[in-house]
Each structure stands twice: as structure tokens, then as C-alpha cells.
Write a protein that holds these residues in place. Structure first.
Motif, PDB file in Angstrom:
ATOM      1  N   VAL A 136       8.318   3.844  -7.438  1.00  0.00           N
ATOM      2  CA  VAL A 136       7.679   5.060  -6.906  1.00  0.00           C
ATOM      3  C   VAL A 136       8.367   6.298  -7.471  1.00  0.00           C
ATOM      4  O   VAL A 136       7.714   7.250  -7.896  1.00  0.00           O
ATOM      5  CB  VAL A 136       7.727   5.050  -5.361  1.00  0.00           C
ATOM      6  CG1 VAL A 136       7.309   6.402  -4.799  1.00  0.00           C
ATOM      7  CG2 VAL A 136       6.822   3.961  -4.800  1.00  0.00           C
ATOM      8  N   SER A 191       3.235   6.137  -4.677  1.00  0.00           N
ATOM      9  CA  SER A 191       3.338   5.006  -3.768  1.00  0.00           C
ATOM     10  C   SER A 191       2.062   4.172  -3.812  1.00  0.00           C
ATOM     11  O   SER A 191       2.099   2.936  -3.809  1.00  0.00           O
ATOM     12  CB  SER A 191       3.606   5.559  -2.372  1.00  0.00           C
ATOM     13  OG  SER A 191       3.399   4.588  -1.406  1.00  0.00           O
ATOM     14  N   ARG A 192       0.923   4.856  -3.884  1.00  0.00           N
ATOM     15  CA  ARG A 192      -0.357   4.140  -3.952  1.00  0.00           C
ATOM     16  C   ARG A 192      -0.431   3.288  -5.224  1.00  0.00           C
ATOM     17  O   ARG A 192      -0.881   2.134  -5.189  1.00  0.00           O
ATOM     18  CB  ARG A 192      -1.511   5.144  -3.936  1.00  0.00           C
ATOM     19  CG  ARG A 192      -2.677   4.680  -3.104  1.00  0.00           C
ATOM     20  CD  ARG A 192      -3.638   5.813  -2.833  1.00  0.00           C
ATOM     21  NE  ARG A 192      -4.901   5.611  -3.483  1.00  0.00           N
ATOM     22  CZ  ARG A 192      -5.432   6.430  -4.383  1.00  0.00           C
ATOM     23  NH1 ARG A 192      -4.783   7.528  -4.752  1.00  0.00           N
ATOM     24  NH2 ARG A 192      -6.597   6.171  -4.902  1.00  0.00           N
ATOM     25  N   LEU A 193       0.021   3.865  -6.341  1.00  0.00           N
ATOM     26  CA  LEU A 193      -0.006   3.127  -7.604  1.00  0.00           C
ATOM     27  C   LEU A 193       0.905   1.896  -7.525  1.00  0.00           C
ATOM     28  O   LEU A 193       0.513   0.794  -7.911  1.00  0.00           O
ATOM     29  CB  LEU A 193       0.471   4.032  -8.754  1.00  0.00           C
ATOM     30  CG  LEU A 193      -0.423   5.223  -9.089  1.00  0.00           C
ATOM     31  CD1 LEU A 193       0.141   5.985 -10.276  1.00  0.00           C
ATOM     32  CD2 LEU A 193      -1.841   4.762  -9.390  1.00  0.00           C
ATOM     33  N   ALA A 194       2.130   2.103  -6.999  1.00  0.00           N
ATOM     34  CA  ALA A 194       3.088   1.002  -6.935  1.00  0.00           C
ATOM     35  C   ALA A 194       2.529  -0.149  -6.101  1.00  0.00           C
ATOM     36  O   ALA A 194       2.588  -1.314  -6.514  1.00  0.00           O
ATOM     37  CB  ALA A 194       4.403   1.501  -6.357  1.00  0.00           C
ATOM     38  N   TYR A 195       1.971   0.177  -4.934  1.00  0.00           N
ATOM     39  CA  TYR A 195       1.439  -0.887  -4.074  1.00  0.00           C
ATOM     40  C   TYR A 195       0.203  -1.536  -4.680  1.00  0.00           C
ATOM     41  O   TYR A 195      -0.023  -2.731  -4.512  1.00  0.00           O
ATOM     42  CB  TYR A 195       1.138  -0.349  -2.673  1.00  0.00           C
ATOM     43  CG  TYR A 195       2.386  -0.271  -1.830  1.00  0.00           C
ATOM     44  CD1 TYR A 195       2.994  -1.426  -1.351  1.00  0.00           C
ATOM     45  CD2 TYR A 195       2.979   0.948  -1.534  1.00  0.00           C
ATOM     46  CE1 TYR A 195       4.145  -1.379  -0.592  1.00  0.00           C
ATOM     47  CE2 TYR A 195       4.136   1.021  -0.772  1.00  0.00           C
ATOM     48  CZ  TYR A 195       4.713  -0.152  -0.299  1.00  0.00           C
ATOM     49  OH  TYR A 195       5.861  -0.091   0.443  1.00  0.00           O
ATOM     50  N   HIS A 196      -0.578  -0.734  -5.397  1.00  0.00           N
ATOM     51  CA  HIS A 196      -1.741  -1.314  -6.074  1.00  0.00           C
ATOM     52  C   HIS A 196      -1.284  -2.349  -7.100  1.00  0.00           C
ATOM     53  O   HIS A 196      -1.852  -3.437  -7.206  1.00  0.00           O
ATOM     54  CB  HIS A 196      -2.555  -0.224  -6.754  1.00  0.00           C
ATOM     55  CG  HIS A 196      -3.685  -0.757  -7.579  1.00  0.00           C
ATOM     56  ND1 HIS A 196      -4.921  -1.027  -7.051  1.00  0.00           N
ATOM     57  CD2 HIS A 196      -3.754  -1.114  -8.888  1.00  0.00           C
ATOM     58  CE1 HIS A 196      -5.703  -1.524  -8.001  1.00  0.00           C
ATOM     59  NE2 HIS A 196      -5.022  -1.583  -9.130  1.00  0.00           N
ATOM     60  N   ILE A 197      -0.242  -2.004  -7.853  1.00  0.00           N
ATOM     61  CA  ILE A 197       0.258  -2.926  -8.880  1.00  0.00           C
ATOM     62  C   ILE A 197       0.821  -4.185  -8.223  1.00  0.00           C
ATOM     63  O   ILE A 197       0.632  -5.295  -8.721  1.00  0.00           O
ATOM     64  CB  ILE A 197       1.306  -2.222  -9.761  1.00  0.00           C
ATOM     65  CG1 ILE A 197       0.614  -1.145 -10.595  1.00  0.00           C
ATOM     66  CG2 ILE A 197       2.022  -3.214 -10.673  1.00  0.00           C
ATOM     67  CD1 ILE A 197       1.526  -0.271 -11.399  1.00  0.00           C
TER      68      ILE A 197
END
Lengths: 201, 201
Positions: free
Chosen positions: A13, A28-34
Motif C-alpha cells: 500500500v 489499499s483497494r489495489l493491494a486487496y484487489h491483487i
């Protein structure tokens, strides 16, 4: 940041939020998406990032990003060697290429003149541009910097230089964007579109 | 896409544009930004991404993301074991933890009931939730799914189940966001904030 946050996510993040236009929440959204996506995606992205700076160089002639040096545009003999389009950044080459409007060569300045930020003409590739102009019998230099204060300053500076070399200089037209609305145009854009109005025959 | 685009950039842009909220233009901006940035940044990001899926597991108790199994929340004996907050996704745990409002345990459903999309109660971790509720002498289950159609459906389903077990069920309040404006509230939110109005003593 919560101390219970798993460190591996936290580090990702932090790295993502250093990217332009990516705040803490998007990062944070990108990290959790990945994390939610198959691991092969993260692996591919990791590989591309790891090899990026080795794979991509700057063209020693025009300064654009390329995998071969000189770049494919500089070595393409079907392109007009007597016309040079001057851009601020290497990524601008991509944007202009996608428009398919221009068939000459490029020159990347590497920035714009901004004395208040300590960027002077000597910090840009203006010397190399002058050299290319003389060596290649260039007829026209098209200035494609953004219509901003720094873009205008840089354009005026280059115009003066090129005039001394007796070379035609032009600049991309500034005015209302296609599909735009008079109502939403700012005063400066409107003023430019008036001054640059095109006669209808 | 232009055929002259260097492939390494192109591949990175393609990968970035698969992320949520990142279109082709933003993806390109990110890729060029990383190229313009020191190579150490791309290397760090690559390393984090490459190890992400190995470093982060799902907690076998609550289903949240963690580096140790069970997760630090499930093993923290200072937290209230008799209250479980039920969330849709693992990342919701982070959001609630950051608010510091809740000191019980979590349970990640792994989705919401949405028959039209083929997601039925049996696809979620509802069985495990029931087991945890019985085994841990849980007094209250707080439903923290989003106030959407699927969230409401899932909440009603769980409410019915928990009532059969004689367990107190509550749901996060829905209404005007703090700092919000009546003028910009949609009708449903306004209606919920009326129905859930709080008596001022």
C-alpha cells in the motif's frame, strides 16, 4: 495505520500510494484487489516491473523511451527527417503517435523552462536540438508543449533560437476542445480560440 | 495501440489497466511515471508483488488476511470473544479496525447472497459462522455488510438464522454521513435516517 495490519499488505500500500493520482484509499483497494486475484497476475506484474528499467532506454538521438537505440522512429527512413516535433516528455511521443497526425521525427526536451523551479534552458536538451536541426537540414520545427505558462515560455525561447537559424517554427493550435462547450471554456482558452480563429472559405 | 510502442511499456500498461479504477490512460501514466522514477522503486514494488501471495494467507478461523494463522485478532485474548462482527470481504476488517470502535472478533463471509449472480448462502462461510457462534458462546453478532440490496438480503438471512440460535443480532446504523448535507442525500438514505432517528434526551 493499524499495528495489526499485515506488513506485506502495508508495504505494498505504501509503495502504491507513491504513484501519481493514487491516494492511501486507492492504494489499499489495489493491494486487496491483487490479493483477491490469482497469484499469477501479481507474478506477471512483478516480472514486468523488475525488468522495466533494463528493457527501456532513452533514444540517444531524440530522447524518447525505446527498447532499441536509436529508436524505431529515428531509424524509420519513410518518415520526414526535415520536420521535428519538440515535446516536453518522452510519453508525449506516444500520445502524438497515437493521433497518427505527424510523420516526422521527435525531440524530447526533458522538461520545460521554469526559472522559479530552477529549470533553465541549459537543463534541457536544447543544445542537441540545435545540433540536429543544423545537421539534418530541418525545415520546420513544430512545438508541441502544453499551453501552460512554462510551455509558453519554452516555446518563445525556442522560437527565438530557431529564427536565428532561419527555420520555420510552428506551435500546436490552442482553443476549444472538440466536443467542448463554450459555457465551460475558461477565459484564456476562449481568448486563444478567438485570436487563432480559422477563416472559413 | 501503436505498433511502435515499446513492448515492455505496453505489457506493463496492459497489466495496470486490469486493476480496478485504472483505465488505459491512467495505466499509461503510471507506467511512464515508474520509468521516470529511480529503478529502485520499480524493484521494491516488484519484490512486494512477487512475495505477496506467499506472505499473506487467510485466517483459518475468521477468514481475514494475515501473515500468521490464526490471525492476531483471533488470538488476542484481550478482545471480546463473545461478540462477532460479520463483514463481506477481508479488507472490511482493516476499515473497521482503523475506526477503533470494535473490540470483538470478526467473521469474513467471502461475499453476499446474490441469487441472480449465482451466489447462494452455501457459497459463503455461513456454516463456519454458525459453528463459531455455538462453540464460543457468542452473545451478539453485529452485521456490518454494506447497505445495498445484497447486503440487506444477506443481513435478513443471517438475522433469521441467529434468532433460531437465540443470539442478539444488530446491524450498523444507516443514515446521513457525518459532514454530509441533506441536499445531497438520496431518498433511500434520508428515509433510513428517519426510520433510524435517535431520541435526544
Amino acid at each position: 495505520m493499524n499495528i495489526r495490519e499485515p506488513n506485506a499488505i502495508d508495504r505494498l500500500v505504501t509503495l502504491f500510494s507513491k504513484l501519481p493520482g493514487i491516494g492511501k484509499k486507492s492504494a489499499s483497494r489495489l493491494a486487496y484487489h491483487i490479493l483477491d486475484t490469482d497469484a499469477s497476475y501479481a507474478r506477471s506484474l512483478a516480472e514486468q516491473l523488475a525488468s522495466l528499467h533494463e528493457a527501456i532506454k532513452r533514444c540517444s538521438v531524440c530522447g524518447s523511451f525505446t527498447e532499441t537505440d536509436p529508436c524505431p522512429i529515428c531509424t524509420d527512413m519513410t518518415r520526414d527527417v526535415h520536420t521535428i516535433c519538440v515535446v516536453e516528455r518522452a510519453q508525449d511521443v506516444r500520445i502524438i503517435e497515437e493521433s497518427r497526425e505527424f510523420n516526422g521525427r521527435f525531440h524530447v526536451l526533458g522538461g520545460l523552462i521554469a526559472p522559479l523551479e530552477g529549470i533553465h534552458p541549459s537543463d534541457l536538451t536544447i543544445g542537441q536540438l540545435l545540433l540536429r536541426v543544423k545537421q539534418n537540414d530541418v525545415h520546420e520545427v513544430i512545438l508541441a508543449m502544453n499551453p501552460t505558462v512554462e510551455g509558453d515560455t519554452t516555446a518563445l525561447y525556442l522560437q527565438k533560437l530557431m529564427r536565428e537559424e532561419d527555420i520555420e517554427v510552428s506551435r500546436l493550435a490552442s482553443g476549444l476542445p472538440v466536443g467542448g462547450d463554450l459555457e465551460y471554456a475558461d477565459r484564456l482558452t476562449l481568448s486563444r480560440s478567438f485570436r487563432g480563429r480559422v477563416r472559413m472559405e
